[in-house]
Design a protein around this motif. Structure first.
Motif, PDB file in Angstrom:
ATOM      1  N   ALA A  28       0.865  -1.154   0.015  1.00 42.60           N
ATOM      2  CA  ALA A  28       0.032  -0.099   0.025  1.00 42.60           C
ATOM      3  C   ALA A  28       0.819   1.250  -0.092  1.00 42.60           C
ATOM      4  O   ALA A  28       2.138   1.118   0.388  1.00 42.60           O
ATOM      5  N   ALA A  29       0.268   2.324  -0.587  1.00 43.01           N
ATOM      6  CA  ALA A  29       1.014   3.791  -0.259  1.00 43.01           C
ATOM      7  C   ALA A  29       2.422   3.572  -1.124  1.00 43.01           C
ATOM      8  O   ALA A  29       3.184   4.237  -0.672  1.00 43.01           O
ATOM      9  N   SER A  30       2.646   2.994  -2.274  1.00 43.63           N
ATOM     10  CA  SER A  30       3.846   2.887  -3.148  1.00 43.63           C
ATOM     11  C   SER A  30       3.361   3.274  -4.464  1.00 43.63           C
ATOM     12  O   SER A  30       3.441   2.599  -5.523  1.00 43.63           O
ATOM     13  N   PRO A  31       2.928   4.514  -4.832  1.00 39.84           N
ATOM     14  CA  PRO A  31       2.384   4.870  -6.069  1.00 39.84           C
ATOM     15  C   PRO A  31       3.549   4.760  -7.165  1.00 39.84           C
ATOM     16  O   PRO A  31       3.163   4.146  -8.444  1.00 39.84           O
ATOM     17  N   ILE A  32       4.866   5.110  -6.977  1.00 31.53           N
ATOM     18  CA  ILE A  32       5.543   4.993  -8.157  1.00 31.53           C
ATOM     19  C   ILE A  32       6.015   3.384  -8.495  1.00 31.53           C
ATOM     20  O   ILE A  32       5.806   3.083  -9.611  1.00 31.53           O
ATOM     21  N   PRO A  33       6.221   2.634  -7.665  1.00 28.08           N
ATOM     22  CA  PRO A  33       6.366   1.170  -7.775  1.00 28.08           C
ATOM     23  C   PRO A  33       5.174   0.519  -8.338  1.00 28.08           C
ATOM     24  O   PRO A  33       4.923  -0.233  -9.373  1.00 28.08           O
ATOM     25  N   GLY A  34       4.100   0.996  -7.768  1.00 27.38           N
ATOM     26  CA  GLY A  34       2.662   0.500  -8.299  1.00 27.38           C
ATOM     27  C   GLY A  34       2.352   1.029  -9.686  1.00 27.38           C
ATOM     28  O   GLY A  34       2.001   0.031 -10.661  1.00 27.38           O
ATOM     29  N   ALA A  35       2.821   2.038 -10.107  1.00 26.83           N
ATOM     30  CA  ALA A  35       2.688   2.774 -11.478  1.00 26.83           C
ATOM     31  C   ALA A  35       3.633   1.916 -12.039  1.00 26.83           C
ATOM     32  O   ALA A  35       3.200   1.546 -13.445  1.00 26.83           O
ATOM     33  N   ALA A  36       4.631   1.492 -11.811  1.00 25.78           N
ATOM     34  CA  ALA A  36       5.654   1.001 -12.724  1.00 25.78           C
ATOM     35  C   ALA A  36       5.126  -0.450 -13.021  1.00 25.78           C
ATOM     36  O   ALA A  36       5.489  -0.977 -14.142  1.00 25.78           O
ATOM     37  N   ALA A  37       4.675  -1.200 -12.141  1.00 20.16           N
ATOM     38  CA  ALA A  37       4.158  -2.576 -12.249  1.00 20.16           C
ATOM     39  C   ALA A  37       3.162  -2.557 -13.228  1.00 20.16           C
ATOM     40  O   ALA A  37       3.148  -3.420 -14.260  1.00 20.16           O
ATOM     41  N   LEU A  38       2.076  -1.556 -13.042  1.00 19.59           N
ATOM     42  CA  LEU A  38       1.079  -1.624 -14.075  1.00 19.59           C
ATOM     43  C   LEU A  38       1.616  -1.185 -15.470  1.00 19.59           C
ATOM     44  O   LEU A  38       0.993  -1.552 -16.531  1.00 19.59           O
ATOM     45  N   LEU A  39       2.672  -0.120 -15.600  1.00 23.04           N
ATOM     46  CA  LEU A  39       3.192  -0.041 -16.678  1.00 23.04           C
ATOM     47  C   LEU A  39       3.937  -1.189 -17.591  1.00 23.04           C
ATOM     48  O   LEU A  39       3.553  -1.314 -18.823  1.00 23.04           O
ATOM     49  N   ALA A  40       4.687  -1.930 -16.899  1.00 25.20           N
ATOM     50  CA  ALA A  40       5.276  -2.902 -17.300  1.00 25.20           C
ATOM     51  C   ALA A  40       4.189  -4.010 -17.955  1.00 25.20           C
ATOM     52  O   ALA A  40       4.467  -4.847 -18.939  1.00 25.20           O
ATOM     53  N   LYS A  41       3.208  -4.341 -17.389  1.00 24.04           N
ATOM     54  CA  LYS A  41       2.308  -5.249 -17.402  1.00 24.04           C
ATOM     55  C   LYS A  41       1.549  -4.662 -19.032  1.00 24.04           C
ATOM     56  O   LYS A  41       1.337  -5.429 -19.737  1.00 24.04           O
ATOM     57  N   ALA A  42       1.160  -3.245 -19.022  1.00 30.32           N
ATOM     58  CA  ALA A  42       0.368  -2.884 -20.099  1.00 30.32           C
ATOM     59  C   ALA A  42       1.379  -2.796 -21.337  1.00 30.32           C
ATOM     60  O   ALA A  42       1.204  -3.199 -22.337  1.00 30.32           O
ATOM     61  N   ALA A  43       2.713  -2.553 -21.068  1.00 26.38           N
ATOM     62  CA  ALA A  43       3.933  -2.617 -22.250  1.00 26.38           C
ATOM     63  C   ALA A  43       4.064  -4.107 -22.686  1.00 26.38           C
ATOM     64  O   ALA A  43       4.285  -4.137 -23.902  1.00 26.38           O
ATOM     65  N   TRP A  44       4.613  -5.041 -21.934  1.00 28.27           N
ATOM     66  CA  TRP A  44       4.855  -6.306 -22.182  1.00 28.27           C
ATOM     67  C   TRP A  44       4.252  -7.274 -22.003  1.00 28.27           C
ATOM     68  O   TRP A  44       4.421  -8.484 -22.257  1.00 28.27           O
ATOM     69  N   GLY A  45       2.861  -7.280 -21.210  1.00 27.66           N
ATOM     70  CA  GLY A  45       2.264  -8.325 -20.693  1.00 27.66           C
ATOM     71  C   GLY A  45       2.990  -9.235 -19.672  1.00 27.66           C
ATOM     72  O   GLY A  45       2.698 -10.263 -19.343  1.00 27.66           O
ATOM     73  N   SER A  46       4.052  -8.563 -19.179  1.00 23.61           N
ATOM     74  CA  SER A  46       5.021  -9.202 -18.415  1.00 23.61           C
ATOM     75  C   SER A  46       5.520  -8.349 -17.234  1.00 23.61           C
ATOM     76  O   SER A  46       6.057  -7.385 -17.819  1.00 23.61           O
ATOM     77  N   PRO A  47       5.276  -8.287 -16.169  1.00 21.81           N
ATOM     78  CA  PRO A  47       4.699  -9.303 -15.351  1.00 21.81           C
ATOM     79  C   PRO A  47       2.950  -9.705 -15.719  1.00 21.81           C
ATOM     80  O   PRO A  47       2.228  -8.615 -16.228  1.00 21.81           O
ATOM     81  N   MET A  48       2.623 -10.848 -15.916  1.00 27.19           N
ATOM     82  CA  MET A  48       1.274 -11.154 -16.152  1.00 27.19           C
ATOM     83  C   MET A  48       0.391 -10.824 -14.872  1.00 27.19           C
ATOM     84  O   MET A  48      -0.825 -10.351 -15.274  1.00 27.19           O
ATOM     85  N   HIS A  49       0.783 -11.028 -13.681  1.00 27.29           N
ATOM     86  CA  HIS A  49       0.098 -10.801 -12.343  1.00 27.29           C
ATOM     87  C   HIS A  49       0.665  -9.423 -11.740  1.00 27.29           C
ATOM     88  O   HIS A  49       1.587  -9.840 -11.307  1.00 27.29           O
ATOM     89  N   VAL A  50      -0.169  -8.502 -11.530  1.00 26.52           N
ATOM     90  CA  VAL A  50       0.239  -7.559 -10.653  1.00 26.52           C
ATOM     91  C   VAL A  50      -0.893  -7.161  -9.527  1.00 26.52           C
ATOM     92  O   VAL A  50      -1.857  -7.200  -9.776  1.00 26.52           O
ATOM     93  N   ASN A  51      -0.447  -7.347  -8.167  1.00 28.71           N
ATOM     94  CA  ASN A  51      -1.352  -7.264  -7.056  1.00 28.71           C
ATOM     95  C   ASN A  51      -0.816  -5.986  -6.261  1.00 28.71           C
ATOM     96  O   ASN A  51       0.116  -5.808  -5.832  1.00 28.71           O
ATOM     97  N   ILE A  52      -1.790  -5.024  -6.215  1.00 29.39           N
ATOM     98  CA  ILE A  52      -1.631  -3.866  -5.431  1.00 29.39           C
ATOM     99  C   ILE A  52      -2.447  -3.750  -4.158  1.00 29.39           C
ATOM    100  O   ILE A  52      -3.698  -3.858  -4.357  1.00 29.39           O
ATOM    101  N   LEU A  53      -1.548  -3.881  -3.059  1.00 30.79           N
ATOM    102  CA  LEU A  53      -2.338  -4.124  -2.102  1.00 30.79           C
ATOM    103  C   LEU A  53      -3.100  -2.919  -1.425  1.00 30.79           C
ATOM    104  O   LEU A  53      -2.675  -1.859  -1.524  1.00 30.79           O
ATOM    105  N   GLY A  54      -4.179  -2.918  -0.854  1.00 32.21           N
ATOM    106  CA  GLY A  54      -5.075  -1.772  -0.421  1.00 32.21           C
ATOM    107  C   GLY A  54      -6.022  -1.363  -1.469  1.00 32.21           C
ATOM    108  O   GLY A  54      -6.975  -0.791  -1.480  1.00 32.21           O
ATOM    109  N   SER A  55      -5.941  -2.026  -2.910  1.00 31.53           N
ATOM    110  CA  SER A  55      -6.468  -1.697  -4.043  1.00 31.53           C
ATOM    111  C   SER A  55      -7.645  -2.601  -4.007  1.00 31.53           C
ATOM    112  O   SER A  55      -7.290  -3.763  -3.485  1.00 31.53           O
ATOM    113  N   VAL A  56      -8.770  -2.182  -4.632  1.00 27.38           N
ATOM    114  CA  VAL A  56     -10.158  -3.395  -4.626  1.00 27.38           C
ATOM    115  C   VAL A  56      -9.715  -3.898  -6.224  1.00 27.38           C
ATOM    116  O   VAL A  56      -9.759  -4.862  -6.255  1.00 27.38           O
TER     117      VAL A  56
END
Lengths: 246, 276, 276, 246
Positions: A28-56
């Motif tokens: 939770a409360a890690s916006p830059i890493p969270g954004a990076a994980a979502l970006l990597a998934k969007a860009a390369w489909g990898s990581p396939m699974h991104v889990n952001i704690l505290g998000s629904v």
């Protein structure tokens, strides 16, 4: 480079480090890493699974608050982020407080899951924007989680590297020292030497952190922005120019 | 299972939590009963041992500030983006509460041990941390299944008297719906009993459909239920309410000083009973 | 999470279960994939280590009868009111399978240990039973938190290669809905991966509502999904089908002799591939 | 007395033993104990909680197959039923098989949860309709669960008594022996002595098991019948006269 541009560059830098992962979890409360994980998934489909704690919307755990830790112990989380009020040259981290425990002053929130996850997740990226002798110290006042362990201690994971607003270090497990990989474009080796409380390895002609790939920046603006806004609305407002809705 | 399950007022619920009780409370995102927290302060509860599962936030902060807490056992106390918790920070600095600092999975493991009626569960990691060095209950043992040296941390059972939380729904039999917040199920199983505040009462059984049943804590584990709509205020609730940002900012300002904190209690806690 | 999750045929699913695999399967009431069981026999699987969670029934009986099983680790093998399982009884009498006889909570504890990545979980009870005397893996240790003599049984982790079961629904991302059958969640978490047959595919995400989400096994834990309507036949399914009583009685008659059992396989297992 | 009447009498006898319980759990395929628990709840509202495993409508567990065992270990189950292919005079039970393990002949299903629940549930009622020297033996061939434990072994529960089609025994924990409480009306002490493989305590003038309370029988027929039918349809058909629906 504006502050927003610097943060975007950090997001792109981190995204690149997650490309070889299947599952990235972000606290939770890690916006830059969270954004990076979502970006990597969007860009390369990898990581396939991104889990952001505290998000629904971006949290797929269904087993309760303990599932993150079990999942890490099962070897199903490839990368995670940790920070800390103090980080030292052996990659020990302190999330507890400054001064003599238990009468810490100031006291920080506490250790969270760091004393466990640091041992079990292969690629733990230390992320701390503030790069100063206050945060990057010779020796932490309290070891919330040790950077390395003796031979014979069960340990499947640990520190991969350290990213700050000034530079990017890799951690050398054998030498138990950080090694400066690159200095961000807005900074200098001299500034980093002045502001780092621990000794580390570096080359005199250390490279500059490459500029973010324009396509990646574009993807961040176009596709990832909305997802980031869902999880981190305040953060999203600060790094993306407010445009009229279209 | 009996239709006679008693649904009590929030102040009556707080009255049946004795001084000195060991109370398990969830993290701020999992459904915190702030209504019960205020009622505990109103009844001037003393000597509580709070177990943050696995962390706590405003709930422990208020209880500590109001002098209700002797021991805080948790992996963190955080108010998130609002910054350092003023009353907690002060209590730590002045040594007025006993700290049992843990790490999240150890809190879960301690509750699971209690849930399984087993004295302990061993857990990887933790070795070499100062959390281990300072924890009064954990022991390092040798893994009996390893031929070589293999130390591992044994986490003893944590058995709270009461699990206290806020949930969306209860039915007239005392069953509680909490969706996929399974840490609340574990907390309740691990504790002697569970006290729950809810947003609403369902007039039909929560076991009526398999979909609903999948997220139910059965009445067997539930001691008291109190109807407290928006009972997590000012914290957000995963099944509804957003956090009250303005109120949180106001809290941070007022709680910066002892006098301000007392004003806060006067205004938002003690005078609330008039509404109840 | 990726829309590219592959939904495979039942025979393709069985092909990716290797000989010698350690396979966790649920009790007859929790959703047994009989479709996958028949496909395993069709592909003439060998050397399987079956873990009944915590017991098994017709599934293990058929696999044992067809010669697919080397080890049966379970707390029981029962066909319920139909009486003694003929192929199992014969295999035990003749010593053609290796038995690892356990007790239900120890199977659960072994899987939970695996789920937690811990080498073991200690469990009360069991002491003085011949189950303990004959179990190859359990150890009696001293409770490190007791001052006096306090022996307790340490149950080592059970880590299956595959958790195999039948569930009502999967979505296109590979998420599986299994309601309150949480033993299936534990089985899947404890295993390297989960192979699941389902009655139907949901075209919308199972995470769309909190009610549904509460009963979901996330795709992260799921390796293969096969659409097999009524895939628990002839066993009953908690979310639909009744058991096929006439077929079960027919099975009991046919399986009473070796020749009859082979006829059964020929008729109901090997010729089923034509339908697939 | 018809067979149906005998079974109804057993149900009423067992129901009376559950009256002091809050929560009674009943294993799958135990129609008489299941009916008794439902009857006690209907008659006295006590036990308040009845959990019949394998049932959908009368099973309130939501934590998966392990919850029964955890619940017992938490001290939240007051009574349970166990049976066995063999029961001996020390209340050891054998659910595994006759002869030398592992090549049992015949092999029975297996130990299920007995090796655990027998230690943790205060009132375990042994129930086995067949009363013969085949089932009630001097010494079981395999101890699935021991009836007693040595001093110092953690044990919160154990055998309360044994009910068969012929009589009702209580177990004396200190003497580690059964004591015949009563002989069912259709039977005799002599028959019990002839058909019991283990020694037990008894009075020469052992009482007859009292006839079931007519009001309880009436309640069984009127209110509990439908619930039993939901869980045990076949059993329900055999003990209740089929009447025209009204």
């Amino acid at each position: 480079m504006t502050v927003a541009d610097e943060k975007k560059a950090l997001i792109c830098l981190i995204a690149g480090l997650l490309r070889d992962c299947n599952h990235v979890a972000v606290g939770a409360a890690s916006p830059i890493p969270g954004a990076a994980a979502l970006l990597a998934k969007a860009a390369w489909g990898s990581p396939m699974h991104v889990n952001i704690l505290g998000s629904v919307a971006n949290n797929f755990f269904t087993g309760g608050g303990g599932e993150l830790f079990d999942c890490a112990a099962q070897g199903r989380i490839d990368a995670f982020f940790l920070g800390g009020g103090q980080i030292d040259g052996s990659a020990n981290i302190n999330l507890m407080g400054r001064g003599d425990y238990p009468k810490s002053n100031p006291r920080w929130p506490g250790t969270f899951g760091s004393a466990y996850l640091y041992f079990l997740i292969p690629k733990v990226i230390l992320f701390r924007e503030e790069h100063s002798r206050r945060t990057l110290v010779e020796k932490v006042d309290f070891i919330s989680a040790p950077g390395t362990s003796e031979e014979g201690i069960y340990r499947k994971g640990g520190p991969f590297g350290l990213i700050t607003s000034k530079g990017y270090f890799r951690f050398d497990k054998n030498r138990k020292r950080f090694n400066l990989v690159s200095v961000h474009a807005t900074n200098s080796l001299e500034d980093i030497l002045d502001n780092t409380g621990f000794a580390f390895d570096y080359l005199e002609n250390v490279p500059v952190t490459p500029d973010p790939d324009p396509q990646l920046l574009d993807l961040l603006d176009r596709q990832v922005k909305a997802k980031i806004a869902e999880v981190y609305p305040n953060f999203s407002n600060t790094i993306f120019t407010v445009t009229s809705p279209d | 299972m009996s239709a006679s399950f008693d649904i009590v007022s929030i102040d009556d619920l707080a009255k049946t939590i004795p001084d000195g009780a060991k109370i398990a409370i969830p993290a701020d995102y999992a459904g915190v009963s702030m209504a019960a927290t205020r009622a505990l302060i109103r009844r001037r509860a003393q000597g509580l041992h709070i177990v943050g599962v696995p962390t706590s936030g405003l709930q422990a902060e208020l209880l500590i500030g109001a002098g209700c807490v002797t021991t805080l056992e948790s992996s963190a106390l955080t108010l998130g983006e609002y910054g350092p918790a003023p009353r907690f920070t002060r209590a730590v600095r002045e040594g007025t509460i006993r700290l049992v600092d843990a790490t999240c999975p150890a809190i879960h493991a301690g509750l699971q041990a209690s849930q399984k009626g087993t004295p302990f569960i061993p857990l990887r990691g933790i070795l070499g941390s100062d959390v281990l060095k300072n924890h009064p209950d954990w022991k390092v043992i040798q893994n009996p299944f390893s031929d070589g040296d293999d130390p591992i941390v044994a986490i003893p059972a944590i058995r709270p008297d009461i699990a206290l939380f806020h949930a969306p729904l209860a039915d007239r039999d005392g069953n509680v719906w909490l969706g996929r917040k399974r840490e609340l199920v574990n907390m309740a199983h691990a504790s002697m009993t569970a006290f729950v505040t809810v947003d609403a009462i369902s007039e039909t059984s929560l076991f009526e459909t398999e979909e609903k049943a999948a997220g139910v804590l059965p009445a067997l584990y539930v001691g008291k239920v109190s109807l407290s709509p928006n009972g997590s205020w000012p914290l957000p609730f995963w099944n509804g309410a957003k956090g009250d940002d303005a109120h949180m900012r106001r809290y941070m300002e007022m709680a910066a000083s002892d006098a301000g904190f007392n004003d806060y209690l006067e205004r938002y806690v003690f005078s609330e009973s008039a509404m109840a």
